[in-house]
Scaffold this motif. Structure first.
Motif, PDB file in Angstrom:
ATOM      1  N   LYS A   1       0.164  -3.124  15.802  1.00  0.00           N
ATOM      2  CA  LYS A   1       1.422  -3.181  16.565  1.00  0.00           C
ATOM      3  C   LYS A   1       2.646  -3.258  15.656  1.00  0.00           C
ATOM      4  CE  LYS A   1      -0.592  -5.317  20.703  1.00  0.00           C
ATOM      5  NZ  LYS A   1      -0.428  -6.389  21.713  1.00  0.00           N
ATOM      6  N   ARG A   2       2.506  -2.875  14.389  1.00  0.00           N
ATOM      7  CA  ARG A   2       3.630  -2.935  13.443  1.00  0.00           C
ATOM      8  C   ARG A   2       4.783  -2.079  13.937  1.00  0.00           C
ATOM      9  NH1 ARG A   2       3.420  -2.393   6.891  1.00  0.00           N
ATOM     10  NH2 ARG A   2       2.351  -4.376   7.223  1.00  0.00           N
ATOM     11  N   LEU A   3       5.979  -2.603  13.820  1.00  0.00           N
ATOM     12  CA  LEU A   3       7.188  -1.878  14.199  1.00  0.00           C
ATOM     13  C   LEU A   3       7.813  -1.242  12.960  1.00  0.00           C
ATOM     14  CD1 LEU A   3       8.752  -4.479  16.677  1.00  0.00           C
ATOM     15  CD2 LEU A   3       7.423  -2.436  17.233  1.00  0.00           C
ATOM     16  N   GLY A   4       8.272   0.000  13.090  1.00  0.00           N
ATOM     17  CA  GLY A   4       8.863   0.697  11.964  1.00  0.00           C
ATOM     18  C   GLY A   4       7.829   0.981  10.890  1.00  0.00           C
ATOM     19  N   SER A   5       8.308   1.335   9.697  1.00  0.00           N
ATOM     20  CA  SER A   5       7.396   1.691   8.607  1.00  0.00           C
ATOM     21  C   SER A   5       6.874   0.471   7.857  1.00  0.00           C
ATOM     22  CB  SER A   5       8.108   2.626   7.622  1.00  0.00           C
ATOM     23  OG  SER A   5       9.255   1.996   7.065  1.00  0.00           O
ATOM     24  N   LEU A   6       7.633  -0.637   7.879  1.00  0.00           N
ATOM     25  CA  LEU A   6       7.245  -1.825   7.106  1.00  0.00           C
ATOM     26  C   LEU A   6       6.960  -3.047   7.963  1.00  0.00           C
ATOM     27  CD1 LEU A   6       9.769  -1.485   4.137  1.00  0.00           C
ATOM     28  CD2 LEU A   6       7.347  -0.868   4.161  1.00  0.00           C
ATOM     29  N   GLY A   7       7.386  -3.022   9.213  1.00  0.00           N
ATOM     30  CA  GLY A   7       7.116  -4.137  10.102  1.00  0.00           C
ATOM     31  C   GLY A   7       8.072  -5.302   9.933  1.00  0.00           C
ATOM     32  N   SER A   8       7.885  -6.294  10.801  1.00  0.00           N
ATOM     33  CA  SER A   8       8.736  -7.491  10.803  1.00  0.00           C
ATOM     34  C   SER A   8       8.144  -8.580   9.933  1.00  0.00           C
ATOM     35  CB  SER A   8       8.903  -8.011  12.232  1.00  0.00           C
ATOM     36  OG  SER A   8       9.489  -9.300  12.229  1.00  0.00           O
ATOM     37  N   TYR A   9       8.980  -9.191   9.127  1.00  0.00           N
ATOM     38  CA  TYR A   9       8.585 -10.369   8.364  1.00  0.00           C
ATOM     39  C   TYR A   9       7.948 -11.430   9.273  1.00  0.00           C
ATOM     40  CZ  TYR A   9      12.141  -9.253   4.669  1.00  0.00           C
ATOM     41  OH  TYR A   9      12.902  -8.704   3.688  1.00  0.00           O
ATOM     42  N   TYR A  10       8.377 -11.437  10.535  1.00  0.00           N
ATOM     43  CA  TYR A  10       8.035 -12.522  11.450  1.00  0.00           C
ATOM     44  C   TYR A  10       6.756 -12.242  12.242  1.00  0.00           C
ATOM     45  CZ  TYR A  10      12.498 -14.250   9.975  1.00  0.00           C
ATOM     46  OH  TYR A  10      13.520 -14.719   9.184  1.00  0.00           O
ATOM     47  N   ALA A  11       5.964 -11.269  11.786  1.00  0.00           N
ATOM     48  CA  ALA A  11       4.672 -10.937  12.399  1.00  0.00           C
ATOM     49  C   ALA A  11       3.601 -11.026  11.313  1.00  0.00           C
ATOM     50  CB  ALA A  11       4.709  -9.540  13.014  1.00  0.00           C
ATOM     51  N   CYS A  12       3.239 -12.237  10.938  1.00  0.00           N
ATOM     52  CA  CYS A  12       2.391 -12.421   9.761  1.00  0.00           C
ATOM     53  C   CYS A  12       0.913 -12.235  10.079  1.00  0.00           C
ATOM     54  CB  CYS A  12       2.627 -13.788   9.118  1.00  0.00           C
ATOM     55  SG  CYS A  12       1.864 -15.177   9.981  1.00  0.00           S
ATOM     56  N   SER A  13       0.146 -11.845   9.063  1.00  0.00           N
ATOM     57  CA  SER A  13      -1.302 -11.694   9.204  1.00  0.00           C
ATOM     58  C   SER A  13      -2.054 -12.843   8.532  1.00  0.00           C
ATOM     59  CB  SER A  13      -1.766 -10.352   8.626  1.00  0.00           C
ATOM     60  OG  SER A  13      -1.427 -10.261   7.253  1.00  0.00           O
ATOM     61  N   SER A  14      -1.336 -13.679   7.794  1.00  0.00           N
ATOM     62  CA  SER A  14      -1.922 -14.871   7.174  1.00  0.00           C
ATOM     63  C   SER A  14      -0.798 -15.826   6.838  1.00  0.00           C
ATOM     64  CB  SER A  14      -2.684 -14.512   5.895  1.00  0.00           C
ATOM     65  OG  SER A  14      -3.070 -15.683   5.193  1.00  0.00           O
ATOM     66  N   GLU A  66      28.732 -11.718   0.037  1.00  0.00           N
ATOM     67  CA  GLU A  66      29.677 -11.848  -1.060  1.00  0.00           C
ATOM     68  C   GLU A  66      30.147 -10.506  -1.602  1.00  0.00           C
ATOM     69  OE1 GLU A  66      25.581 -12.548  -3.090  1.00  0.00           O
ATOM     70  OE2 GLU A  66      26.434 -12.470  -1.078  1.00  0.00           O
ATOM     71  N   LEU A  67      29.516  -9.404  -1.203  1.00  0.00           N
ATOM     72  CA  LEU A  67      29.903  -8.081  -1.731  1.00  0.00           C
ATOM     73  C   LEU A  67      31.354  -7.682  -1.405  1.00  0.00           C
ATOM     74  CD1 LEU A  67      26.945  -5.553  -1.443  1.00  0.00           C
ATOM     75  CD2 LEU A  67      28.483  -5.862  -3.355  1.00  0.00           C
ATOM     76  N   PRO A  68      31.779  -7.544  -0.152  1.00  0.00           N
ATOM     77  CA  PRO A  68      31.044  -7.814   1.072  1.00  0.00           C
ATOM     78  C   PRO A  68      30.207  -6.614   1.530  1.00  0.00           C
ATOM     79  CG  PRO A  68      33.280  -7.163   1.597  1.00  0.00           C
ATOM     80  CD  PRO A  68      33.187  -7.159   0.095  1.00  0.00           C
ATOM     81  N   ASN A  69      29.073  -6.907   2.179  1.00  0.00           N
ATOM     82  CA  ASN A  69      28.248  -5.860   2.775  1.00  0.00           C
ATOM     83  C   ASN A  69      28.811  -5.526   4.153  1.00  0.00           C
ATOM     84  OD1 ASN A  69      25.988  -4.161   3.409  1.00  0.00           O
ATOM     85  ND2 ASN A  69      25.183  -5.844   4.636  1.00  0.00           N
ATOM     86  N   VAL A  70      29.088  -4.258   4.387  1.00  0.00           N
ATOM     87  CA  VAL A  70      29.709  -3.865   5.659  1.00  0.00           C
ATOM     88  C   VAL A  70      28.792  -2.981   6.486  1.00  0.00           C
ATOM     89  CG1 VAL A  70      32.068  -4.096   4.811  1.00  0.00           C
ATOM     90  CG2 VAL A  70      30.870  -1.914   4.526  1.00  0.00           C
ATOM     91  N   LYS A  71      27.488  -2.986   6.159  1.00  0.00           N
ATOM     92  CA  LYS A  71      26.558  -2.191   6.972  1.00  0.00           C
ATOM     93  C   LYS A  71      25.486  -3.081   7.576  1.00  0.00           C
ATOM     94  CE  LYS A  71      23.037  -0.831   3.544  1.00  0.00           C
ATOM     95  NZ  LYS A  71      22.260   0.297   2.994  1.00  0.00           N
ATOM     96  N   ARG A  72      24.980  -2.628   8.722  1.00  0.00           N
ATOM     97  CA  ARG A  72      23.836  -3.287   9.331  1.00  0.00           C
ATOM     98  C   ARG A  72      22.578  -2.883   8.566  1.00  0.00           C
ATOM     99  NH1 ARG A  72      24.288  -3.255  15.921  1.00  0.00           N
ATOM    100  NH2 ARG A  72      26.560  -3.438  16.115  1.00  0.00           N
ATOM    101  N   LEU A  73      21.797  -3.862   8.139  1.00  0.00           N
ATOM    102  CA  LEU A  73      20.562  -3.585   7.414  1.00  0.00           C
ATOM    103  C   LEU A  73      19.426  -3.392   8.406  1.00  0.00           C
ATOM    104  CD1 LEU A  73      20.925  -6.344   4.665  1.00  0.00           C
ATOM    105  CD2 LEU A  73      21.423  -3.900   4.433  1.00  0.00           C
ATOM    106  N   LYS A  74      18.649  -2.344   8.209  1.00  0.00           N
ATOM    107  CA  LYS A  74      17.509  -2.106   9.088  1.00  0.00           C
ATOM    108  C   LYS A  74      16.525  -3.260   8.992  1.00  0.00           C
ATOM    109  CE  LYS A  74      17.916   2.920   8.637  1.00  0.00           C
ATOM    110  NZ  LYS A  74      17.279   4.160   8.125  1.00  0.00           N
ATOM    111  N   PHE A  75      15.843  -3.527  10.095  1.00  0.00           N
ATOM    112  CA  PHE A  75      14.946  -4.680  10.154  1.00  0.00           C
ATOM    113  C   PHE A  75      13.505  -4.334   9.797  1.00  0.00           C
ATOM    114  CE2 PHE A  75      13.014  -8.535  11.918  1.00  0.00           C
ATOM    115  CZ  PHE A  75      13.977  -9.483  11.632  1.00  0.00           C
ATOM    116  N   PHE A  76      13.043  -3.156  10.213  1.00  0.00           N
ATOM    117  CA  PHE A  76      11.635  -2.797  10.047  1.00  0.00           C
ATOM    118  C   PHE A  76      11.395  -1.737   8.975  1.00  0.00           C
ATOM    119  CE2 PHE A  76      12.238  -3.686  14.698  1.00  0.00           C
ATOM    120  CZ  PHE A  76      11.698  -4.958  14.684  1.00  0.00           C
TER     121      PHE A  76
END
Length: 426
Positions: free
Chosen positions: A60-73, A298-308
């Motif tokens: 059920k992984r979302l996107g190509s890398l998945g969510s940090y918050y869906a752990c397998s261990s 602090e950059l400042p970063n002005v883009k939305r970072l993808k989650f998955f």
């Protein structure tokens, strides 16, 4: 705090910097992030918070890398970030610079193919036909059942693994209010027996301070976003702050203008706060509580970072807001009235323009600070502040200019302008 819990002394007056390892560098590894530690130390960062470091479920992984918050261990390292040795080296590097490190802990749910789902399927909530259930609309996770005492014991054992082997200094607990409070009380008692830890709850519920040192100021963040858009007033923000002021002694709120959820799903601080982004950042650093800075602010970063998916921060040689945050973080360390001490006094000052200007004065026996924030697009706002303790010598921490204030002083501010005056010679 209730139940005899006391925040560790090193967290008093401290700050938190949230690290998104995946997006922080091109490599997205612990080793690559570690190269930034001296810069963060110079900026004044004291507590490093790593988003979950555990491996991510494939099912059920979302996107190509998945969510940090869906752990397998709960007791392994995400191989995308490196090895366990790499993690331990990062912890050591943080400690060698005099900083602390906490990790994200996701106790409400696991990924769909966590090994517990095979070894102990009885530890999970089930739907009406016996399938693993998820109760909050997240498609890639399954919900744990906290009526199972053996699951609770194993969860605490997993947390202690990161303290005793990993050397972490505390936990940021994801969606803490979705887990029974009595679990957190037991977890804190057992984990603190290994060493005293710092506990941060992602929730805005006062009762959770029985187990936690700091909780999120979600309500404050939501009302301030509405303020900029014209849907709420400064008066409504003051109501939220008054509510927080009645929390139990020692209970602190976490103030922020961005974090991993906000940046991705609701927009950067510049989308949410527009021209007031820096003024609200000043508030987070100068109102009693604990401030959070998210990766790249602090950059400042002005883009939305993808989650998955991979979407690294584009670091530049010139970190434009490095000194902005360094100055504010330094002020918090040098002026004890900003550190959430119950003996400090906080006064909201009337200005004749309270629908646009938010002015407040903080003082204790050792320090005093005056903060003026124009939360409007209006220019040339003239107003007066008056307080019996205001008189004295001050430095504008942004311009460096020095002033001698009387009890009553007149000011003029431009659209979205902010000013912070630090008392001298105390």
């Amino acid at each position: 705090m209730n139940n005899g819990k006391q925040m560790v002394t090193w967290a008093k007056g401290s700050n938190i910097y949230e690290v998104n390892i995946r997006q922080y560098t091109v490599e997205g590894t612990f080793k690559a992030f570690a190269q930034h530690l001296p810069r963060l130390k110079d900026m004044g960062v004291e507590i490093i918070w790593l988003m979950p470091v555990t491996p991510i479920s494939q099912l059920k992984r979302l996107g190509s890398l998945g969510s940090y918050y869906a752990c397998s261990s709960y007791t392994a390292i995400n191989p995308e970030f490196g090895t366990m040795d790499d993690f331990l080296s990062l912890v050591l590097a943080v400690h060698n610079l005099g900083m602390k490190i906490i990790i994200d802990w996701v106790a409400n749910h696991t990924g769909a193919d966590h090994h517990w789902s095979v070894e102990h399927p009885e530890w999970y909530k089930k739907d009406s036909i016996g399938n693993f259930a998820e109760l909050n609309g997240w498609k890639d996770v399954i919900h744990l059942d906290y009526t199972k005492t053996d699951m609770r014991a194993e969860m605490i054992k997993s947390m202690k693994f990161w303290i005793e082997l990993g050397g972490v200094d505390g936990f940021r607990c994801d969606m803490a209010h979705l887990v029974p409070l009595d679990f957190w009380l037991g977890a804190r008692s057992e984990c603190d027996a290994s060493k005293p830890l710092f506990w941060l709850a992602e929730c805005d519920q006062v009762e959770y301070h029985e187990a936690f040192d700091v909780s999120y100021a979600w309500e404050w963040m939501h009302v301030t976003e509405k303020m900029v858009k014209g849907y709420a007033s400064i008066s409504q923000m003051k109501d939220v702050l008054f509510k927080y002021s009645n929390y139990p002694k020692g209970a602190l709120k976490l103030y922020f203008t961005s974090n991993h959820d906000e940046n991705t799903w609701n927009g950067t601080e510049y989308e949410k706060y527009q021209g007031a982004a820096r003024a609200f950042a000043v508030f987070t650093q100068t109102w009693p509580g604990m401030p959070l800075i998210y990766s790249g602010q602090e950059l400042p970063n002005v883009k939305r970072l993808k989650f998955f998916d991979k979407d690294q921060i584009d670091w530049k040689p010139n970190i434009v807001l490095h000194n902005f945050y360094k100055t504010l973080l330094g002020l918090r360390k040098s002026h004890t009235c900003l550190q959430g001490d119950p003996d400090a006094n906080v006064y909201i000052l009337p200005t004749q323009m309270d629908d646009k200007i938010f002015a407040y004065f903080l003082s204790d026996e050792k320090s005093k600070v005056l903060v003026l924030l124009n939360f409007s697009q209006s220019d040339k706002l003239r107003f007066t502040v008056d307080h019996a303790e205001l008189a004295g010598a001050y430095t504008n921490i942004i311009s460096g200019l020095e002033y001698n204030f009387k009890q009553q002083e007149d000011f003029e501010m431009q659209a979205w302008e902010f000013a912070v005056y630090a008392g001298r010679g105390l």
